[in-house]
Design a protein around this motif. Structure first.
Motif, mmCIF file in Angstrom:
data_model
loop_
_atom_site.group_PDB
_atom_site.id
_atom_site.type_symbol
_atom_site.label_atom_id
_atom_site.label_comp_id
_atom_site.label_asym_id
_atom_site.label_seq_id
_atom_site.Cartn_x
_atom_site.Cartn_y
_atom_site.Cartn_z
ATOM 1 N N ASP A 135 2.628 8.895 6.824
ATOM 2 C CA ASP A 135 3.571 9.820 6.176
ATOM 3 C C ASP A 135 3.215 10.032 4.702
ATOM 4 O OD1 ASP A 135 4.897 10.128 8.494
ATOM 5 O OD2 ASP A 135 6.600 8.826 8.004
ATOM 6 N N MET A 136 2.889 8.907 4.018
ATOM 7 C CA MET A 136 2.570 9.034 2.586
ATOM 8 C C MET A 136 1.260 9.787 2.389
ATOM 9 S SD MET A 136 4.934 8.197 0.677
ATOM 10 C CE MET A 136 4.029 8.808 -0.727
ATOM 11 N N LEU A 137 0.271 9.473 3.240
ATOM 12 C CA LEU A 137 -1.010 10.180 3.100
ATOM 13 C C LEU A 137 -0.837 11.675 3.401
ATOM 14 C CD1 LEU A 137 -3.533 7.570 4.550
ATOM 15 C CD2 LEU A 137 -3.535 8.508 2.238
ATOM 16 N N ALA A 145 -8.789 -3.990 3.852
ATOM 17 C CA ALA A 145 -8.766 -5.033 2.827
ATOM 18 C C ALA A 145 -10.059 -5.849 2.900
ATOM 19 C CB ALA A 145 -7.559 -5.926 3.029
ATOM 20 N N TYR A 146 -10.908 -5.550 3.909
ATOM 21 C CA TYR A 146 -12.195 -6.255 4.020
ATOM 22 C C TYR A 146 -13.202 -5.644 3.042
ATOM 23 C CZ TYR A 146 -10.662 -8.095 8.551
ATOM 24 O OH TYR A 146 -9.990 -8.721 9.553
ATOM 25 N N PHE A 151 -2.597 -7.090 15.018
ATOM 26 C CA PHE A 151 -2.156 -5.763 14.596
ATOM 27 C C PHE A 151 -0.682 -5.533 14.896
ATOM 28 C CE2 PHE A 151 -4.145 -5.527 18.754
ATOM 29 C CZ PHE A 151 -3.093 -5.092 19.510
ATOM 30 N N MET A 157 -7.463 -2.408 11.887
ATOM 31 C CA MET A 157 -6.651 -3.205 12.801
ATOM 32 C C MET A 157 -5.594 -2.315 13.446
ATOM 33 S SD MET A 157 -7.829 -6.277 12.235
ATOM 34 C CE MET A 157 -6.603 -7.501 12.553
ATOM 35 N N MET A 158 -5.880 -1.878 14.678
ATOM 36 C CA MET A 158 -4.930 -1.012 15.383
ATOM 37 C C MET A 158 -4.875 -1.431 16.840
ATOM 38 S SD MET A 158 -5.913 2.768 13.949
ATOM 39 C CE MET A 158 -7.648 2.566 14.272
ATOM 40 N N PRO A 159 -3.727 -1.224 17.488
ATOM 41 C CA PRO A 159 -3.656 -1.535 18.915
ATOM 42 C C PRO A 159 -4.398 -0.473 19.736
ATOM 43 C CG PRO A 159 -1.594 -0.585 18.183
ATOM 44 C CD PRO A 159 -2.450 -0.716 16.961
ATOM 45 N N ILE A 160 -4.542 -0.737 21.015
ATOM 46 C CA ILE A 160 -5.144 0.164 22.021
ATOM 47 C C ILE A 160 -6.639 0.398 21.745
ATOM 48 C CG2 ILE A 160 -5.010 2.372 23.277
ATOM 49 C CD1 ILE A 160 -1.978 2.346 22.549
ATOM 50 N N SER A 216 4.371 4.755 8.106
ATOM 51 C CA SER A 216 4.667 4.994 6.687
ATOM 52 C C SER A 216 3.407 5.376 5.929
ATOM 53 C CB SER A 216 5.261 3.749 6.047
ATOM 54 O OG SER A 216 6.323 3.284 6.793
ATOM 55 N N ILE A 217 2.287 4.730 6.276
ATOM 56 C CA ILE A 217 1.027 5.059 5.592
ATOM 57 C C ILE A 217 0.611 6.483 5.953
ATOM 58 C CG2 ILE A 217 -1.459 4.545 5.545
ATOM 59 C CD1 ILE A 217 -0.814 1.653 5.380
ATOM 60 N N THR A 233 0.842 -1.198 0.000
ATOM 61 C CA THR A 233 0.000 0.000 0.000
ATOM 62 C C THR A 233 0.880 1.252 0.000
ATOM 63 O OG1 THR A 233 -1.753 -1.139 1.163
ATOM 64 C CG2 THR A 233 -1.772 1.243 1.319
ATOM 65 N N HIS A 288 0.229 2.502 11.069
ATOM 66 C CA HIS A 288 1.483 2.403 10.312
ATOM 67 C C HIS A 288 2.015 3.798 10.000
ATOM 68 C CE1 HIS A 288 -0.431 -1.521 9.483
ATOM 69 N NE2 HIS A 288 0.804 -1.932 9.713
ATOM 70 N N LYS A 308 -7.638 -1.381 0.489
ATOM 71 C CA LYS A 308 -6.181 -1.402 0.554
ATOM 72 C C LYS A 308 -5.708 -2.469 -0.407
ATOM 73 C CE LYS A 308 -4.681 0.053 5.148
ATOM 74 N NZ LYS A 308 -4.163 -0.429 6.431
ATOM 75 N N PRO A 309 -4.713 -2.357 -1.210
ATOM 76 C CA PRO A 309 -3.918 -1.150 -1.471
ATOM 77 C C PRO A 309 -4.805 -0.009 -2.006
ATOM 78 C CG PRO A 309 -2.883 -3.097 -2.446
ATOM 79 C CD PRO A 309 -4.229 -3.506 -1.998
#
Lengths: 516, 132
Positions: free
Chosen positions: B24-26, B93-94, A476, B64-67, B21-22, A309, B19, B109-110
């Motif tokens: 940062d790119m966004l 991706a769902y 995750f 999907m994220m922690p916390i 990186s995601i 991605t 993430h 996603k992608p």
């Protein structure tokens, strides 16, 4: 409510005992042990479903069922003691051996169930019960072995046949659904019933014993198509029919004496129930392997999706800028960011592929070691340095302790182990300090990686070194869930070992032992 | 590239994804398109951030994220009268059926960029155009 449940258990126990007495051997052997003592199988299933606290219900049921047939107090005491302790032992021992709750799902659990729960713990009740019978009958040691064998067989048969049947219907254990549709089940059940009717209605005097083998393919069909419920129910019904028919003098097991007939019945039922259990275990393992594989594909595609991605976003972004002739709008900082992100995402994918290859090589038994003198202190420092960006993002302090220490190891693979343990400590360490230390203990060097994070729940500790051990939990957190599996294989290939100590909420220590 | 929004009236898009990186790119893409970017690594961080930033015109949400994961964040957001009408676009991706968030848009996603651009225009620029 608990006392009401205990009372209900006592009543069911008593009723099952009355039914079992119908299959008792003639009085000249002894009073008590039946062909299959149903209450034991029931008590084992009841404790597994409800818990140890129901023991008073079992004891009361046993006391009620002892009264009509045993007249002396030592006899009653022995009978009640044997029947209460047996199911407690039968459920405590496998949990102790496996270090977890046991399920009749797969090979190891079923092996423990057959050897320990059925055959093993029944030895105890048979011994205590037989001693009680001797005391009750005035020290006639001659009947000890006779009583012991009858008692033992009737207890283990009940556990082998009745407990799996009750457990399959209790929803307590993980019962996979049957593969067959209703029509197939109906036709299959009809064929089974017809076959059983044919076998048990044949006139005596003919050599009908051979026809009993016809039931084996039917049991295998039940296992494959009707699931655990189907096979345990089928075997239970077959046991009931066999016992009733033989008692009525019908079927292939009828011999000159009733003892001989019952011996054949017991031997047949033991073999067929073990066949059913092993079959469902094999099928359970197959189902689990398929689930693991599917989960793994899901996880691997999820893990590869994120770097893809990011890289896809980069390509799109740069192409868009180029098409609009605006590449020069990118500031030097943005250019540096793009390169940094690119390198880090490609590294993530490379690491994933390395993991996959290593895991596949280990499973195929093709992991070779390239041993050379390696400095452990230097190796640890390098791993931490290479992952400094991750540590910085997590805001974790890392303390390293230990002198220079050289051993003959595969440097790249031991680096993988240290990196896996270190990154796990960062992931699960909740930002608290991590300590990595090593020291010499005898002929080994022990490397400890300690975090003070979330810890590992007790029930998960036994399978974290399994392949895909983390599947289903904490997805995750990234990774394919096989880092510890690979690490253990690497350490074992070096002649060492890796162990974990963890307290939920307090943290985890992984200790790697390597030969110096 | 967005020429319709001038720097003075930039709309904020909140990106909730664990993430870096995601995010940062966004950030690069959305800022280049003329939006103001705010990022949070999980649902909890996003909820803490919401009162401190100007009302976002859209939230891009990972699941999907922690916390605090995407589903927990979404249900908290929808139960808060101040934020319930902020459009949410789920990055996943769902399929949209699987995620069970009836009011949310789904961005596969992608990431499909023309669609991201279409959604950011729909939620963050159309109102401004109408008001002009």
């Amino acid at each position: 409510m608990k006392w009401l449940k205990c009372l209900a258990i006592a009543v069911i126990y008593f009723l099952l005992a009355r039914i079992s007495y119908l299959t008792t051997l003639p009085a000249h052997v002894i009073n008590g042990p039946a062909l299959a003592w149903l209450p034991t199988g029931f008590a084992v299933a009841a404790i597994l479903v409800e818990g140890y606290w129901i023991w008073p219900g079992i004891m009361l049921g046993s006391l009620l069922s002892a009264f009509p047939s045993i007249e002396t107090w030592p006899g009653i005491a022995g009978f009640v003691l044997a029947d209460t302790i047996d199911p407690l032992l039968a459920t405590w021992l496998p949990r102790r051996i496996l270090g977890r709750e046991f399920d009749l799902c797969c090979g190891w659990d079923v092996t423990v169930f057959i050897l320990v729960v059925a055959f093993g713990s029944s030895v105890f009740s048979a011994t205590v019960g037989s001693i009680a019978v001797i005391l009750a009958h005035g020290n006639d040691a001659g009947i000890f072995w006779q009583t012991f064998i009858v008692w033992w067989v009737s207890d283990f048969l009940s556990v082998l046949i009745f407990a799996p049947f009750l457990l399959a219907w209790s929803h307590k254990l993980n019962t996979p659904a049957e593969a067959a549709g209703k029509a197939e089940l109906f036709i299959g059940a009809g064929i089974c019933a017809g076959m059983i009717y044919f076998i048990f209605s044949m006139p005596l005097g003919k050599d009908t014993g051979n026809f009993i083998y016809w039931l084996i393919p039917l049991v295998i069909w039940l296992g494959f198509r009707a699931g655990r419920r189907g096979v345990s129910t089928g075997i239970f019904l077959l046991a009931v029919i066999t016992i009733v028919a033989t008692s009525l003098g019908k079927g292939p097991f009828v011999e000159a004496s009733i003892e001989e007939s019952f011996l054949y019945v017991q031997s047949f039922l033991t073999v067929i129930s073990i066949l059913g259990l092993l079959l469902t275990a094999a099928l359970g393992e197959r189902t689990k392997a398929i689930q693991d594989r599917d989960n793994f594909f899901l996880l691997a595609s999820h893990e590869l999706n994120t770097p893809l991605t990011v890289l896809g976003m980069q390509s799109f972004f740069l192409r868009d800028l180029m098409e609009k002739d605006k590449l020069e709008f990118l500031s030097p900082a943005q250019r540096r960011d793009i390169i940094r992100i690119n390198v880090s995402e490609i590294k993530k994918m490379t690491d994933l592929v390395t993991d996959l290859l290593l895991g596949a090589r280990i499973v195929a038994g093709r992991m070779g070691l390239e041993l050379k003198p390696t400095d452990l202190k230097q190796l640890v420092a390098t791993v931490i340095c290479e992952n400094a960006d991750i540590t910085a993002v997590a805001g974790v302090q890392v303390h390293i302790n230990g002198d220079q220490l050289r051993g003959n190891w595969d440097e790249a693979k031991i680096s993988f182990v240290v990196k896996t343990l270190f990154l796990n400590a960062v992931k699960y360490g909740q930002g608290r300090p991590i300590e990595i230390s090593h020291s010499v203990q005898g002929n080994f060097v022990v490397l400890n990686v300690q975090d003070r994070g979330i810890g590992i729940p007790k029930e998960l500790q036994s399978n974290i070194f399994e392949r895909f051990g983390r599947l289903g939990q904490l997805r995750f957190l990234g990774g394919l869930g096989q880092g510890l599996f690979i690490s253990r294989a690497i350490v074992k290939a070096h002649g060492g070992d890796i162990v974990v100590k963890s307290n939920p909420g307090q943290g985890t220590i992984f200790s790697v032992k390597l030969p110096v | 590239m967005n020429e319709a929004v001038s720097p003075g009236e930039r709309s904020t898009i909140l990106v909730v994804d664990d993430h870096p990186s995601i995010r940062d790119m966004l950030r690069m893409i959305l800022e280049m398109d003329g939006f103001k970017f705010e990022g949070a690594a999980n649902g909890r961080e996003a909820l803490d951030l919401l009162p401190k930033i100007g009302r976002p015109c859209m939230i891009l949400l990972d699941l999907m994220m922690p916390i605090m994961n995407g589903w927990q964040f979404y249900s908290t957001l929808k139960s808060d009268i101040r934020y319930r009408d902020i459009p949410v676009v789920v990055l996943t991706a769902y399929s949209s059926k699987e995620i069970e968030m009836p009011e949310a848009e789904v961005l596969d996603k992608p990431i499909d960029f023309p669609r991201l651009r279409e959604l950011s225009r729909k939620y963050c620029m159309e109102g401004k155009r109408l008001s002009k």
